[in-house]
Design a protein around this motif. Structure first.
Motif, PDB file in Angstrom:
ATOM      1  N   ASP A 116       0.852  -1.186   0.000  1.00 21.80           N
ATOM      2  CA  ASP A 116       0.000   0.000   0.000  1.00 21.80           C
ATOM      3  C   ASP A 116       0.890   1.240   0.000  1.00 21.80           C
ATOM      4  N   PRO A 117       0.695   2.158  -0.960  1.00 20.84           N
ATOM      5  CA  PRO A 117       1.578   3.321  -1.064  1.00 20.84           C
ATOM      6  C   PRO A 117       1.663   4.156   0.210  1.00 20.84           C
ATOM      7  N   GLN A 118       0.533   4.360   0.896  1.00 17.19           N
ATOM      8  CA  GLN A 118       0.552   5.165   2.118  1.00 17.19           C
ATOM      9  C   GLN A 118       1.295   4.431   3.239  1.00 17.19           C
ATOM     10  N   SER A 119       1.036   3.140   3.402  1.00 13.01           N
ATOM     11  CA  SER A 119       1.721   2.352   4.432  1.00 13.01           C
ATOM     12  C   SER A 119       3.210   2.267   4.140  1.00 13.01           C
ATOM     13  N   ARG A 120       3.540   2.112   2.866  1.00 16.30           N
ATOM     14  CA  ARG A 120       4.944   2.015   2.462  1.00 16.30           C
ATOM     15  C   ARG A 120       5.668   3.328   2.765  1.00 16.30           C
ATOM     16  N   ALA A 121       5.037   4.462   2.430  1.00 11.69           N
ATOM     17  CA  ALA A 121       5.646   5.769   2.698  1.00 11.69           C
ATOM     18  C   ALA A 121       5.846   5.967   4.199  1.00 11.69           C
ATOM     19  N   LEU A 122       4.866   5.554   5.010  1.00 14.95           N
ATOM     20  CA  LEU A 122       4.978   5.668   6.460  1.00 14.95           C
ATOM     21  C   LEU A 122       6.132   4.807   6.974  1.00 14.95           C
ATOM     22  N   PHE A 123       6.222   3.563   6.476  1.00 13.82           N
ATOM     23  CA  PHE A 123       7.306   2.660   6.892  1.00 13.82           C
ATOM     24  C   PHE A 123       8.668   3.248   6.518  1.00 13.82           C
ATOM     25  N   LEU A 124       8.803   3.744   5.297  1.00 15.50           N
ATOM     26  CA  LEU A 124      10.084   4.297   4.854  1.00 15.50           C
ATOM     27  C   LEU A 124      10.446   5.551   5.648  1.00 15.50           C
ATOM     28  N   SER A 125       9.461   6.389   5.937  1.00 14.07           N
ATOM     29  CA  SER A 125       9.699   7.589   6.733  1.00 14.07           C
ATOM     30  C   SER A 125      10.135   7.230   8.149  1.00 14.07           C
ATOM     31  N   MET A 126       9.434   6.250   8.758  1.00 12.87           N
ATOM     32  CA  MET A 126       9.792   5.816  10.115  1.00 12.87           C
ATOM     33  C   MET A 126      11.210   5.234  10.134  1.00 12.87           C
ATOM     34  N   THR A 127      11.539   4.451   9.141  1.00 14.16           N
ATOM     35  CA  THR A 127      12.870   3.849   9.054  1.00 14.16           C
ATOM     36  C   THR A 127      13.936   4.935   8.932  1.00 14.16           C
ATOM     37  N   GLU A 128      13.687   5.916   8.101  1.00 15.57           N
ATOM     38  CA  GLU A 128      14.651   7.012   7.931  1.00 15.57           C
ATOM     39  C   GLU A 128      14.815   7.805   9.225  1.00 15.57           C
ATOM     40  N   THR A 129      13.725   8.038   9.943  1.00 17.77           N
ATOM     41  CA  THR A 129      13.790   8.752  11.224  1.00 17.77           C
ATOM     42  C   THR A 129      14.635   7.974  12.224  1.00 17.77           C
ATOM     43  N   LEU A 130      14.415   6.667  12.310  1.00 16.33           N
ATOM     44  CA  LEU A 130      15.192   5.835  13.241  1.00 16.33           C
ATOM     45  C   LEU A 130      16.664   5.799  12.851  1.00 16.33           C
ATOM     46  N   ARG A 131      16.951   5.728  11.580  1.00 15.04           N
ATOM     47  CA  ARG A 131      18.350   5.721  11.130  1.00 15.04           C
ATOM     48  C   ARG A 131      19.013   7.047  11.469  1.00 15.04           C
ATOM     49  N   HIS A 132      18.291   8.141  11.304  1.00 19.08           N
ATOM     50  CA  HIS A 132      18.832   9.461  11.631  1.00 19.08           C
ATOM     51  C   HIS A 132      19.102   9.577  13.136  1.00 19.08           C
ATOM     52  N   GLN A 133      18.173   9.070  13.960  1.00 15.80           N
ATOM     53  CA  GLN A 133      18.370   9.113  15.406  1.00 15.80           C
ATOM     54  C   GLN A 133      19.581   8.290  15.816  1.00 15.80           C
ATOM     55  N   ARG A 134      19.765   7.146  15.188  1.00  9.94           N
ATOM     56  CA  ARG A 134      20.916   6.289  15.494  1.00  9.94           C
ATOM     57  C   ARG A 134      22.210   7.019  15.164  1.00  9.94           C
ATOM     58  N   ALA A 135      22.242   7.673  14.005  1.00  7.62           N
ATOM     59  CA  ALA A 135      23.450   8.404  13.602  1.00  7.62           C
ATOM     60  C   ALA A 135      23.718   9.566  14.550  1.00  7.62           C
ATOM     61  N   THR A 136      22.665  10.226  14.982  1.00  6.20           N
ATOM     62  CA  THR A 136      22.817  11.349  15.903  1.00  6.20           C
ATOM     63  C   THR A 136      23.362  10.912  17.243  1.00  6.20           C
ATOM     64  N   ASN A 137      22.899   9.753  17.745  1.00  9.18           N
ATOM     65  CA  ASN A 137      23.383   9.234  19.021  1.00  9.18           C
ATOM     66  C   ASN A 137      24.850   8.857  18.941  1.00  9.18           C
ATOM     67  N   GLY A 138      25.266   8.325  17.797  1.00 11.74           N
ATOM     68  CA  GLY A 138      26.657   7.946  17.611  1.00 11.74           C
ATOM     69  C   GLY A 138      27.068   6.685  18.346  1.00 11.74           C
ATOM     70  N   ASP A 139      26.139   6.008  19.010  1.00 16.33           N
ATOM     71  CA  ASP A 139      26.515   4.802  19.732  1.00 16.33           C
ATOM     72  C   ASP A 139      26.008   3.525  19.081  1.00 16.33           C
ATOM     73  N   GLY A 140      25.420   3.657  17.897  1.00 17.80           N
ATOM     74  CA  GLY A 140      24.936   2.476  17.188  1.00 17.80           C
ATOM     75  C   GLY A 140      23.620   1.945  17.703  1.00 17.80           C
ATOM     76  N   HIS A 141      22.984   2.651  18.648  1.00 18.04           N
ATOM     77  CA  HIS A 141      21.694   2.225  19.168  1.00 18.04           C
ATOM     78  C   HIS A 141      20.643   3.264  18.816  1.00 18.04           C
ATOM     79  N   THR A 142      19.414   2.828  18.664  1.00 19.02           N
ATOM     80  CA  THR A 142      18.363   3.774  18.376  1.00 19.02           C
ATOM     81  C   THR A 142      18.087   4.602  19.620  1.00 19.02           C
ATOM     82  N   ALA A 143      17.621   5.804  19.413  1.00 17.49           N
ATOM     83  CA  ALA A 143      17.324   6.689  20.534  1.00 17.49           C
ATOM     84  C   ALA A 143      16.114   6.189  21.295  1.00 17.49           C
ATOM     85  N   GLU A 144      16.145   6.352  22.593  1.00 15.88           N
ATOM     86  CA  GLU A 144      15.016   5.977  23.416  1.00 15.88           C
ATOM     87  C   GLU A 144      14.316   7.237  23.877  1.00 15.88           C
ATOM     88  N   ASN A 145      12.989   7.226  23.833  1.00 15.40           N
ATOM     89  CA  ASN A 145      12.208   8.390  24.275  1.00 15.40           C
ATOM     90  C   ASN A 145      11.958   8.331  25.749  1.00 15.40           C
TER      91      ASN A 145
END
Length: 145
Positions: A116-145
């Motif tokens: 589904d295009p909308q679900s796919r876009a949401l999944f890709l956006s969420m994945t990109e956000t998590l990858r960005h948070q991981r890079a920002t942390n610099g410790d190889g782990h996803t950020a925890e809220n």
């Protein structure tokens, strides 16, 4: 480690002899000096060089590592030629088929069946956000809220 074939030590000895003579080491006789010169330059003991050239079963990885370095060839090639490992074993180590693999978010969406295009876009956006948070942390782990 594999079982050695009876002809492997002799084939390895011939290969090494060819490698050394191609590099200018005179191996024509016991007093030609080539063995001693190679031993000195490689850091391998003269007795080990003699054993290698006789085709004795030398599988000391330290010696084979020094040999690879002195010849300027990859250690894997020396280990295969010496009969320590097979070419297939070397390939398996160099290109493992187990363990974590890296895939793109698009490939992950495909494998998860997200079409589904909308679900796919949401999944890709969420994945990109998590990858960005991981890079920002610099410790190889996803950020925890």
């Amino acid at each position: 480690m594999k079982d050695r074939k009876p002809d492997e030590p002799a084939l390895f000895a011939q290969w090494l002899h060819d490698q050394l003579t191609a590099r200018g080491y005179d191996l024509s006789g016991p007093r030609s000096g080539g063995r001693a010169r190679f031993a000195e330059r490689s850091g391998i003991s003269p007795s080990s060089v003699g054993r290698l050239l006789r085709g004795d079963n030398v599988t000391d990885t330290r010696v084979l590592g020094l040999l690879a370095e002195a010849l300027g060839v990859r250690l894997g090639e020396v280990l295969v030629r010496a009969g320590v490992i097979t070419a297939d074993e070397l390939t398996a180590v160099q290109n493992p088929t187990t363990g974590p693999r890296s895939i793109t978010p698009e490939q992950a969406a495909d494998e998860l069946g997200i079409q589904d295009p909308q679900s796919r876009a949401l999944f890709l956006s969420m994945t990109e956000t998590l990858r960005h948070q991981r890079a920002t942390n610099g410790d190889g782990h996803t950020a925890e809220n």
